[in-house]
Design a protein around this motif. Structure first.
Motif, PDB file in Angstrom:
ATOM      1  N   ALA A 330       0.752  -0.865   0.257  1.00  0.00           N
ATOM      2  CA  ALA A 330       0.132  -0.103   0.312  1.00  0.00           C
ATOM      3  C   ALA A 330       0.983   1.461   0.062  1.00  0.00           C
ATOM      4  O   ALA A 330       0.612   2.112  -0.597  1.00  0.00           O
ATOM      5  CB  ALA A 330      -1.219  -0.234   1.288  1.00  0.00           C
ATOM      6  N   GLN A 412      -5.500  -2.702  -4.717  1.00  0.00           N
ATOM      7  CA  GLN A 412      -6.414  -3.253  -3.726  1.00  0.00           C
ATOM      8  C   GLN A 412      -6.738  -4.576  -3.187  1.00  0.00           C
ATOM      9  O   GLN A 412      -6.854  -4.735  -2.076  1.00  0.00           O
ATOM     10  CB  GLN A 412      -8.125  -1.839  -4.331  1.00  0.00           C
ATOM     11  N   PHE A 451      -7.518   1.752   2.637  1.00  0.00           N
ATOM     12  CA  PHE A 451      -7.102   1.632   1.496  1.00  0.00           C
ATOM     13  C   PHE A 451      -7.860   1.927   0.543  1.00  0.00           C
ATOM     14  O   PHE A 451      -8.948   0.525   0.075  1.00  0.00           O
ATOM     15  CB  PHE A 451      -6.002   0.557   2.121  1.00  0.00           C
TER      16      PHE A 451
END
Length: 758
Positions: A330, A412, A451
């Motif tokens: 991330a 993701q 996120f």
């Protein structure tokens, strides 16, 4: 005294084994990755470079590894000298790589011709329903023996080196790290030295020689004693009876490692596709990125093995590794617009993600293995499950997930998957206090939910060529082979694939754009008496087909990436001319060599303008073998027209390419319509050039014979003088793919390449 001497000898033998066997396994890793790179290129010459073909070859390779690990565990109790068996397997790998694999690849070519060959029209990949079965079956048969042997090597060496419970994680980690370090060196050596220097066939021979060296070294250890079979047999029997009881249970590490393997391969595919915008899609770029990922795996395995003192520590380490993998992915994605520009700096981006993925392997083996006798069967089972997951990750990632979710959705999903693996490990592997398990799970899931990435626009605009990245982004999509972007710049549409420029298309009301690409069709038409049927290899922005004469009755356009056509359709309302609206144009999605291999169709002209010659998906379209294939599909008076960009040519490469054209065709000419473009026009027989009369191609500026003459850089006689003694570009020694030429496009005028040999 006798007992003391025996103990001393045993200690020396054990120490020698711990020195030699990691070296042997590093050599195995070196050879294995060289084979993987070389075999992928060999299969691509038969099956093409479509994502279907490439991914199925990779899946077959990994399937053999996983199956080899699964099978060998059944024989481990009956093997007294596992190192000797390992040495024999290394010899089998080398022998099969030299003799068996090339024979099966050749047979695969015959098989696909027999099954789906002889098509009346140029076939698209979607028309060949059974072709995937041929790809998968042929690849698995070709690679079965060497990869099965490769997959068996880790459990065999583990069987020898692990002597007690505390050694399980550390020594399995040592072997895994050594093997992966060897693979790092192999990836770089293959990309930067072996393939450019000795060619494809001799690269495979070199890897086979390394297998022999590993076998010889291993035989110096195989004479020493190994552990007795009694305890091991009982452990193997217990492992065979192991089942997935109600959690928490250590056996649940296996499905977790299956998912972990899938996520790791998904990361590798995703980040390789992302970072190709910065490094390009060359053989060297691929080798560097692969080495970076493998280096991370090696470092992670080395560090992870230090946390394998007991099962509880290993479980905690596994949870931390999965959380850290999610966090590192991330954070890296969020910082992707500020990545370093150097090759090593870009490759290093993959190291943290791979590091935490690599750490899970020794941890998982320690979680599954209760005693020292469990180590070898545990390593085999973890390896097999992890490899199965990697296969699923490759297939789903390349075919479905990345194209469907694009880059932002894919990262993701990868981050969420790693976070869920950590939560799963908390609840499935060991009983913890409920408060601690809930707290860690909630924090992890909340972080995962926070996120929400956006498209990496800065990276999508970037290019390995350091070209202008300004303008509004009108289109962005990720296909199975390439990512495609369209930018609106200075009244034109700039089409790019993987960051590389493919075409500049004029928009309505804009001033005419001078491009040598527009000369490809006129030169094809003017070089023979009549042109009824045309094949265009590589569509780009369709500039070649913006002004098609009435005399051409049919046009086949073959393009490997369907998103290229989607991009053209999405921007059709902005451009001056829309070639895809022409009823004479037929679109085919496939690799050009693979499609031509399966059709009987002949053309009056073949215009070849694939992507840049040093890219993996296009380099095989610049070799003698492709030109021979094109020649076979030309009519008696047909012409072959080849685009080339000066930016990636030096004198040596130009001489080689000219020699290659003249080796296949009876006559050829070279035109240079602008400072950046070279166009070869080759024919099977006598020159049938007919000068333009009147307004032949006014949009290009071709109206009189003088307009053509001024662009003529060399006739056939001059090309023969230029190319005399130059090496031919072949599939085996593809200098277009392996010779690195500095891009002059970014820094100065391409007119620096002066054609003074006329």
């Amino acid at each position: 005294m006798t007992t003391s001497l025996l103990r001393t000898n045993a200690t020396v033998a054990s120490a020698w084994a711990l020195v030699v066997l990691p070296v042997c396994f590093a050599l195995s890793g070196f050879a294995g990755i060289v084979y993987q790179i070389a075999w992928a290129r060999q299969f691509a010459l038969v099956f093409g470079t479509t994502e279907v073909a490439v991914t199925l070859v990779l899946a077959s390779y990994m399937a053999g590894l996983g199956l080899g690990a699964w099978l060998v565990q059944r024989f481990l109790p009956f093997i007294d000298r596992p190192v000797r068996v390992y040495a024999v397997l290394e010899l089998i790998i080398g022998a099969s790589a030299i003799a068996l694999v090339p024979a099966v690849i050749a047979g695969s070519d015959w098989l696909q011709r027999s099954w789906v060959g002889g098509q009346p029209e140029l076939p698209g990949i979607e028309q060949l329903g059974g072709i995937s079965l041929i790809y998968a079956g042929s690849a698995f048969v070709a690679l079965a023996i060497p990869t099965l042997c490769m997959g068996a090597t880790l459990p065999l060496l583990t069987r020898h080196v692990v002597q007690n419970d505390r050694q399980t994680g550390r020594r399995v980690g040592l072997l895994f790290t050594s093997n992966t370090v060897g693979a790092v060196v192999g990836a770089l050596t293959a990309a930067y030295w072996l393939l450019p220097t000795v060619g494809l066939t001799r690269t495979v021979w070199s890897a086979a020689a390394v297998n022999v060296l590993a076998a010889v070294l291993a035989l110096t250890v195989s004479q020493t004693g190994t552990r007795r079979r009694s305890g091991f047999s009982a452990a193997w029997a217990a492992a065979g009876r192991a089942s997935f009881t109600r959690p928490p249970s250590p056996a649940w590490i296996l499905p977790l490692m299956l998912l972990s393997g899938g996520v790791a391969l998904f990361h590798e595919i995703l980040w390789t596709r992302l970072l190709s915008h910065l490094l390009g899609s060359s053989l060297q770029a691929f080798g560097t990125l692969l080495a970076g990922f493998l280096a991370g795996l090696a470092l992670g395995a080395a560090v992870g093995s230090a946390f394998t003192r007991d099962r509880g520590t290993a479980i905690a380490g596994f949870v931390v590794a999965e959380i850290a993998c999610a966090v590192s992915a991330a954070v890296t994605y969020q910082l992707i617009g500020r990545l370093p520009g150097s090759t090593l700096g870009v490759a290093a981006v993959m190291v943290p993600i791979a590091f935490f993925s690599g750490a899970t392997f020794p941890l998982a083996v320690r979680i599954l293995a209760k005693r020292a006798e469990d180590a070898a069967p545990a390593a085999a089972r973890v390896y097999a499950w992890n490899t199965l997951g990697a296969i699923l990750g490759a297939l789903l990632g390349g075919f479905v997930l990345v194209p469907a979710l694009r880059f932002e959705g894919s990262i993701q999903l990868a981050v969420e998957a790693s976070a869920l693996l950590a939560v799963g490990a908390i609840w499935l592997l060991q009983r913890l206090s409920r408060a601690l398990a809930i707290t860690v799970s909630v924090v992890t899931l909340c972080g995962m939910a926070a996120f929400w990435p956006s498209a990496p626009t800065a990276l999508l605009r970037a290019s390995a060529l350091k070209i202008d990245n300004s303008g509004q982004m009108l289109y962005y999509a990720v296909g199975r082979s390439s990512s495609v972007v369209v930018l609106q710049q200075n009244g034109s549409l700039a089409f790019r694939t993987n960051g590389l420029p493919e075409a500049v298309v004029e928009t309505q009301g804009a001033a005419p754009h001078v491009s040598g690409e527009k000369w490809l069709l006129p030169l094809a038409v003017l070089s023979q008496a009549s042109t009824d049927n045309l094949l265009l290899v590589g569509y780009g922005g369709g500039v070649v087909l913006e002004d098609v004469p009435e005399e051409i009755k049919h046009i086949d356009v073959i393009e490997i990436e369907s998103r290229v056509f989607d991009a053209n359709q999405a921007t059709r309302g902005l451009r001056k001319r829309e070639p895809l609206a022409d009823s004479r144009v037929r679109v085919v999605i496939n690799d050009a060599r693979s499609a031509l291999n399966l059709t009987q169709r002949k053309y009056d002209a073949i215009v070849s303008q694939p992507s840049h010659p040093w890219t993996a998906a296009a380099s095989h379209l610049y070799t003698r073998e492709f030109m021979q294939q094109a020649r076979e599909h030309l009519t008696a008076n047909g012409v072959f027209v080849q685009w080339m960009n000066v930016s990636f040519m030096d004198e040596a490469l130009l001489r080689s390419f000219a020699a290659t054209v003249l080796d296949v065709f009876a006559d050829a000419k070279l035109y240079r319509p602008d400072p950046y473009t070279l166009i070869f026009v080759a024919s099977k027989g006598a020159d049938r050039y007919r000068p333009p009369a009147g307004n032949a191609f006014p949009s290009v500026g071709i109206n009189t014979p003088e307009d053509i003459l001024v662009a003529l850089a060399a006739d056939g006689q001059a090309l023969r003088r230029l190319s005399r003694g130059a090496p031919i570009v072949t599939d085996d020694r593809n200098r277009m793919a392996t010779v690195r030429v500095r891009c002059t496009f970014c820094h100065s005028s391409n007119s620096e390449l002066r054609l003074t040999w006329r």
